[in-house]
Design an enzyme around this catalytic site. Structure first.
Site, PDB file in Angstrom:
ATOM      1  N   ASP A   8       1.114  -1.470   0.340  1.00  0.00           N
ATOM      2  CA  ASP A   8      -0.135   0.065   0.149  1.00  0.00           C
ATOM      3  C   ASP A   8       0.855   0.630   0.069  1.00  0.00           C
ATOM      4  O   ASP A   8       1.424   1.409   1.391  1.00  0.00           O
ATOM      5  CB  ASP A   8      -0.900   0.127   1.139  1.00  0.00           C
ATOM      6  CG  ASP A   8      -1.804  -0.633   1.536  1.00  0.00           C
ATOM      7  OD1 ASP A   8      -1.538  -1.872   0.522  1.00  0.00           O
ATOM      8  OD2 ASP A   8      -3.015  -0.752   2.211  1.00  0.00           O
ATOM      9  N   LYS A  26      -6.421   3.283  -2.820  1.00  0.00           N
ATOM     10  CA  LYS A  26      -7.315   3.678  -1.217  1.00  0.00           C
ATOM     11  C   LYS A  26      -7.023   4.466  -0.811  1.00  0.00           C
ATOM     12  O   LYS A  26      -6.703   5.463  -0.956  1.00  0.00           O
ATOM     13  CB  LYS A  26      -5.829   2.508  -0.931  1.00  0.00           C
ATOM     14  CG  LYS A  26      -6.687   2.533   0.818  1.00  0.00           C
ATOM     15  CD  LYS A  26      -4.732   1.578   1.489  1.00  0.00           C
ATOM     16  CE  LYS A  26      -4.659   1.936   3.412  1.00  0.00           C
ATOM     17  NZ  LYS A  26      -3.794   1.232   3.840  1.00  0.00           N
ATOM     18  N   LYS A  38     -10.110  -0.166  -1.177  1.00  0.00           N
ATOM     19  CA  LYS A  38      -9.935  -0.269  -0.187  1.00  0.00           C
ATOM     20  C   LYS A  38     -10.108   0.970   0.553  1.00  0.00           C
ATOM     21  O   LYS A  38      -9.628   2.007   0.601  1.00  0.00           O
ATOM     22  CB  LYS A  38      -8.663  -0.393   0.173  1.00  0.00           C
ATOM     23  CG  LYS A  38      -8.114  -1.166   1.648  1.00  0.00           C
ATOM     24  CD  LYS A  38      -6.429  -1.682   1.519  1.00  0.00           C
ATOM     25  CE  LYS A  38      -6.569  -1.938   2.885  1.00  0.00           C
ATOM     26  NZ  LYS A  38      -5.046  -1.788   3.068  1.00  0.00           N
TER      27      LYS A  38
END
Length: 211
Positions: free
Chosen positions: A82, A145, A175
């Site tokens: 991430d 995300k 996400k």
């Protein structure tokens, strides 16, 4: 529900004992992944995907540093990365810079790991959220995300998740992460289009759903 969760421990004060406890709890809850700081790798987490972060939490790292951090994490067993974009570049409308840094990380890890791009949606206007989502797709990311959970502007919102999901239109995962503390909040974000949730309070959230 559990299969949508990255059970997360990114606190600066986390110890190896905390990591072991987080992995044990993740396995007991049946979540998809654990998300841990790169300095805590490698870890043994049978039955779980291992996610980590790069350029976290500010995003103000050189792209080559983010790439090297991501590559090392993969070599130490991470399955997913991430990465935090340079949010200031997005605020300034310099999407070429955002594109270049995502490509740098993508090339550093190749196809050996899933790449999620943290856009810090609470700090961006809608037009920038849309532009960064398109940029992430062009750069070869797998997910966008919402948040690190550390930015003072806030974490995931239903509005941002819906906008992100509409923008990527099923081509990337979405996400939601940051400030998700209840089953009701999690359910709203999933209804808005989230395909993965980053939670540090997974047990509390799951307790609010029926078996």
């Amino acid at each position: 529900m559990a299969a949508l969760i990255d059970h997360t421990l990114l606190a600066p004060e986390a110890t190896p004992a905390d990591v072991a406890a987080t992995v044990d709890e993740a396995r007991a809850l049946g979540v998809f992944a654990v998300c841990l700081s790169p300095s805590m790798l490698p870890v043994r987490a049978p039955g779980l995907a291992v996610a980590t972060v790069a350029g976290f939490p500010s995003g103000k790292h050189h792209a080559l540093v983010k790439g090297a951090e991501a590559r090392l994490a993969i070599e130490q067993g991470a399955d997913e990365v991430d990465m935090v974009i340079d949010v200031g570049a997005a605020v300034a409308g310099d999407y070429d810079a955002v594109l270049a840094e995502i490509i740098t990380v993508r090339e550093a890890i190749g196809d050996r790991a899933l790449l999620k791009v943290i856009i810090e949606s609470a700090a961006l206007p809608d037009a920038a959220i849309v532009a960064v989502c398109h940029t992430a797709r062009r750069a070869g990311a797998d997910f966008v995300k919402t948040s690190t959970g550390f930015h003072p502007a806030g974490g995931a919102s239903v509005h941002a998740v819906r906008l992100m999901a509409e923008t990527v239109n099923g081509k990337l995962g979405v996400k939601a992460s940051g400030g998700i503390r209840t089953a009701a909040a999690a359910a709203e974000l999933i209804a808005a289009g989230a395909t993965r949730l980053g939670l540090s309070r997974s047990r509390e959230v799951l307790a609010g759903f029926p078996e």
